[in-house]
Design an enzyme around this catalytic site. Sequence first.
Site, PDB file in Angstrom:
ATOM      1  N   GLY A   1       0.693  -1.445   0.499  1.00 51.64           N
ATOM      2  CA  GLY A   1       0.074   0.488   0.197  1.00 51.64           C
ATOM      3  C   GLY A   1       0.733   1.272  -0.269  1.00 51.64           C
ATOM      4  CB  ALA A   2       3.990   1.969  -1.136  1.00 57.14           C
TER       5      ALA A   2
ATOM      6  N   GLY B   1      -1.323   7.663   1.020  1.00 56.49           N
ATOM      7  CA  GLY B   1      -0.945   8.147   2.546  1.00 56.49           C
ATOM      8  C   GLY B   1       0.604   7.947   3.001  1.00 56.49           C
ATOM      9  CB  ILE B   2       0.770   6.094   6.999  1.00 55.12           C
ATOM     10  CG1 ILE B   2      -0.149   6.924   7.720  1.00 55.12           C
ATOM     11  CG2 ILE B   2       2.161   5.054   7.236  1.00 55.12           C
ATOM     12  CD1 ILE B   2      -1.235   5.876   8.447  1.00 55.12           C
ATOM     13  N   GLY B   3       1.883   4.350   3.627  1.00 56.24           N
ATOM     14  CA  GLY B   3       2.422   3.870   3.052  1.00 56.24           C
ATOM     15  C   GLY B   3       3.580   4.884   1.916  1.00 56.24           C
TER      16      GLY B   3
ATOM     17  CB  SER C   1      -5.633   1.551  13.383  1.00 58.70           C
ATOM     18  OG  SER C   1      -7.085   1.739  13.953  1.00 58.70           O
TER      19      SER C   1
ATOM     20  CE1 TYR D   1      -9.483   0.785   8.111  1.00 58.48           C
ATOM     21  CE2 TYR D   1      -9.904   1.091  10.710  1.00 58.48           C
ATOM     22  CZ  TYR D   1      -8.946   0.718   9.751  1.00 58.48           C
ATOM     23  OH  TYR D   1      -7.983   2.049  10.219  1.00 58.48           O
TER      24      TYR D   1
END
Length: 269
Positions: A15-16, A19-21, A147, A172
Amino acid sequence: MSVSDLSSRTVLVTGATSGIGHQTARLLAERRATVLVHGRTAEEALAATDRLVTLSGVDANRLCAFGADFTHLEEVEHLAARVLAEHPRLDVLVNNAGMAAPERHTVTADGNEIAFQVNFLAHYLLTHLLEPALTSDPGGRVVNVSSSLHRTGSIQWNDPNRVRRYSRLAAYAQSQLALTVFAADPRVTAVSVHPGICTTSLLPLYAHEGVAPAEGAAHVVRLCDPAVEIVNGAYYDRDHRVAPAPAASEERTVKRLTKLADLLVGQNA
């Protein structure tokens, strides 16, 4: 704080592409790690590596793009096979790819509730398929980007796909709890980390405002550094090791989750 050089390290970040990735990939590459940039498609991953080169001045030779749609477990298997072939030694796996559960109950082609598969099952499968490459040297590790919402979750053992009662927040939270429990799996050297509430596509699940994704990514990258000693199976809230939800460190829960996950991803443990 001195920033250690990571030029000897190879890190896969799922997931790069945003966002954070994406910021995790950038920070790792700026510290000269070889970064395997994963995206949902090969095109998205390539676009992300191009952005890192053009906007952040990262050395293109330190980036490799990989595509795999985590809603298809077969694509996870292909991703693992390609990583093993091209990078037989992997120092760190950052299990970061994630999605908010949709408003309506959604099941993947593999038969799993979509958030449970994308956020947990795909990472569970990927981690175990990459075990031959994940170095057992000190500093080799898996970092699960989890999370704080895992604390509100419960795993519906008899209905993990939440067919009978579905709520997007519960789905989630269940996926994040499973990912946090997975860090305590004795087969892997792993930690999980809550990177803080950041302004990403997941923000609406948490709050109205958050910090920049780069700030969250810094907490992830810290745990990728072999100079930072980790406690195997631990949970970190940003830079601090804290106790996770009680279920996340129960041996019985870890074993039960392993059995469930092996069943759902079709692996024979």
